[in-house]
Design a protein around this motif. Structure first.
Motif, PDB file in Angstrom:
ATOM      1  N   ILE A  76       0.854  -1.188   0.000  1.00  0.00           N
ATOM      2  CA  ILE A  76       0.000   0.000   0.000  1.00  0.00           C
ATOM      3  C   ILE A  76       0.887   1.234   0.000  1.00  0.00           C
ATOM      4  N   ILE A  77       0.711   2.077  -0.996  1.00  0.00           N
ATOM      5  CA  ILE A  77       1.373   3.375  -0.993  1.00  0.00           C
ATOM      6  C   ILE A  77       0.408   4.340  -0.309  1.00  0.00           C
ATOM      7  N   GLU A  78       0.864   4.951   0.753  1.00  0.00           N
ATOM      8  CA  GLU A  78       0.041   5.882   1.517  1.00  0.00           C
ATOM      9  C   GLU A  78       0.684   7.263   1.462  1.00  0.00           C
ATOM     10  N   MET A  79      -0.123   8.275   1.173  1.00  0.00           N
ATOM     11  CA  MET A  79       0.372   9.648   1.138  1.00  0.00           C
ATOM     12  C   MET A  79      -0.571  10.536   1.945  1.00  0.00           C
ATOM     13  N   TYR A  80       0.017  11.238   2.900  1.00  0.00           N
ATOM     14  CA  TYR A  80      -0.752  12.125   3.767  1.00  0.00           C
ATOM     15  C   TYR A  80      -0.209  13.545   3.646  1.00  0.00           C
ATOM     16  N   GLN A  81      -1.074  14.517   3.848  1.00  0.00           N
ATOM     17  CA  GLN A  81      -0.683  15.915   3.762  1.00  0.00           C
ATOM     18  C   GLN A  81       0.478  16.211   4.716  1.00  0.00           C
ATOM     19  N   ASP A  82       0.469  15.572   5.871  1.00  0.00           N
ATOM     20  CA  ASP A  82       1.527  15.734   6.867  1.00  0.00           C
ATOM     21  C   ASP A  82       1.326  14.659   7.942  1.00  0.00           C
ATOM     22  N   LYS A  83       2.223  14.633   8.912  1.00  0.00           N
ATOM     23  CA  LYS A  83       2.138  13.618   9.973  1.00  0.00           C
ATOM     24  C   LYS A  83       0.880  13.769  10.818  1.00  0.00           C
ATOM     25  N   ASP A  84       0.420  15.004  11.002  1.00  0.00           N
ATOM     26  CA  ASP A  84      -0.815  15.218  11.766  1.00  0.00           C
ATOM     27  C   ASP A  84      -2.008  14.557  11.066  1.00  0.00           C
ATOM     28  N   SER A  85      -2.049  14.656   9.745  1.00  0.00           N
ATOM     29  CA  SER A  85      -3.125  14.019   8.976  1.00  0.00           C
ATOM     30  C   SER A  85      -3.079  12.506   9.147  1.00  0.00           C
ATOM     31  N   TYR A  86      -1.876  11.945   9.197  1.00  0.00           N
ATOM     32  CA  TYR A  86      -1.725  10.512   9.421  1.00  0.00           C
ATOM     33  C   TYR A  86      -2.260  10.119  10.804  1.00  0.00           C
ATOM     34  N   GLN A  87      -1.914  10.910  11.805  1.00  0.00           N
ATOM     35  CA  GLN A  87      -2.371  10.618  13.164  1.00  0.00           C
ATOM     36  C   GLN A  87      -3.897  10.687  13.257  1.00  0.00           C
ATOM     37  N   LEU A  88      -4.506  11.648  12.575  1.00  0.00           N
ATOM     38  CA  LEU A  88      -5.970  11.738  12.532  1.00  0.00           C
ATOM     39  C   LEU A  88      -6.569  10.521  11.831  1.00  0.00           C
ATOM     40  N   HIS A  89      -5.917  10.081  10.752  1.00  0.00           N
ATOM     41  CA  HIS A  89      -6.368   8.910   9.991  1.00  0.00           C
ATOM     42  C   HIS A  89      -6.459   7.678  10.890  1.00  0.00           C
ATOM     43  N   HIS A  94     -13.410   4.220  10.141  1.00  0.00           N
ATOM     44  CA  HIS A  94     -13.149   3.266   9.058  1.00  0.00           C
ATOM     45  C   HIS A  94     -11.772   2.615   9.191  1.00  0.00           C
ATOM     46  N   PHE A  95     -10.757   3.351   9.668  1.00  0.00           N
ATOM     47  CA  PHE A  95      -9.455   2.721   9.872  1.00  0.00           C
ATOM     48  C   PHE A  95      -9.511   1.757  11.054  1.00  0.00           C
ATOM     49  N   GLN A  96     -10.154   2.157  12.128  1.00  0.00           N
ATOM     50  CA  GLN A  96     -10.259   1.285  13.294  1.00  0.00           C
ATOM     51  C   GLN A  96     -10.986  -0.018  12.951  1.00  0.00           C
ATOM     52  N   LYS A  97     -12.037   0.085  12.131  1.00  0.00           N
ATOM     53  CA  LYS A  97     -12.756  -1.113  11.698  1.00  0.00           C
ATOM     54  C   LYS A  97     -11.831  -2.017  10.877  1.00  0.00           C
ATOM     55  N   TYR A  98     -11.089  -1.420   9.935  1.00  0.00           N
ATOM     56  CA  TYR A  98     -10.140  -2.181   9.116  1.00  0.00           C
ATOM     57  C   TYR A  98      -9.120  -2.884  10.008  1.00  0.00           C
ATOM     58  N   LYS A  99      -8.534  -2.145  10.923  1.00  0.00           N
ATOM     59  CA  LYS A  99      -7.458  -2.687  11.760  1.00  0.00           C
ATOM     60  C   LYS A  99      -7.958  -3.839  12.629  1.00  0.00           C
ATOM     61  N   THR A 100      -9.116  -3.671  13.245  1.00  0.00           N
ATOM     62  CA  THR A 100      -9.605  -4.718  14.152  1.00  0.00           C
ATOM     63  C   THR A 100     -10.136  -5.939  13.402  1.00  0.00           C
ATOM     64  N   THR A 101     -10.767  -5.735  12.249  1.00  0.00           N
ATOM     65  CA  THR A 101     -11.336  -6.887  11.537  1.00  0.00           C
ATOM     66  C   THR A 101     -10.292  -7.680  10.752  1.00  0.00           C
ATOM     67  N   THR A 102      -9.162  -7.076  10.447  1.00  0.00           N
ATOM     68  CA  THR A 102      -8.138  -7.793   9.658  1.00  0.00           C
ATOM     69  C   THR A 102      -6.982  -8.306  10.503  1.00  0.00           C
ATOM     70  N   LEU A 103      -6.976  -8.022  11.777  1.00  0.00           N
ATOM     71  CA  LEU A 103      -5.851  -8.384  12.641  1.00  0.00           C
ATOM     72  C   LEU A 103      -5.462  -9.860  12.522  1.00  0.00           C
ATOM     73  N   LYS A 104      -6.426 -10.752  12.551  1.00  0.00           N
ATOM     74  CA  LYS A 104      -6.136 -12.194  12.484  1.00  0.00           C
ATOM     75  C   LYS A 104      -5.721 -12.638  11.074  1.00  0.00           C
TER      76      LYS A 104
END
Length: 131
Positions: A76-89, A94-104
């Protein structure tokens, strides 16, 4: 109140904070998925990456791919406006759902922060896509 707005405008204008230019954050995620979860993982990832780009102003691009000869290898190529945008992401539903459902499903994960060699060309890429 107007004074605070003026101060904020001066501090944050042109992508700078107190004279420091904010840099675009680019990351390459190298992920290996267990074979039995590949199709399920890809569907969840597609939903998450689409939501991130559509809903988050600071997400410039999230471009997921799989290797042609090994579908368990995701990049995955990820591009964020800055590090703060990444932290907000990271805090979005939707990211939390992705992270928890794909962990296994994830066998291995490596996050590689990258430096753009030619950031001006990167800007041209986005302009070309609008044409």
């Amino acid at each position: 109140m107007a004074g605070m707005f003026l101060l904020a405008t001066m501090l944050f204008s042109s992508g700078t904070i107190l004279g420091q230019k904010k840099e675009i954050m680019v990351r390459l995620s190298e992920i290996e998925i267990y074979p039995e979860y590949v199709s399920q993982y890809k569907a969840i990832l597609k939903e998450e990456s689409s939501a991130s780009v559509k809903l988050e102003p600071g997400v410039l691009a999230i471009f997921p791919m799989s290797q042609k000869n090994d579908s368990t290898q995701i990049r995955i190529i990820e591009m964020y406006q800055d590090k703060d945008s990444y932290q907000l992401h990271l805090k979005t539903p939707h990211f939390q759902k992705y992270k928890t459902t794909t962990l296994k499903m994830v066998k291995s994960l490596k996050l590689v922060d990258m430096n753009a060699i030619d950031p001006e060309s990167m800007k041209m890429l986005f302009r070309k896509m609008e044409e």
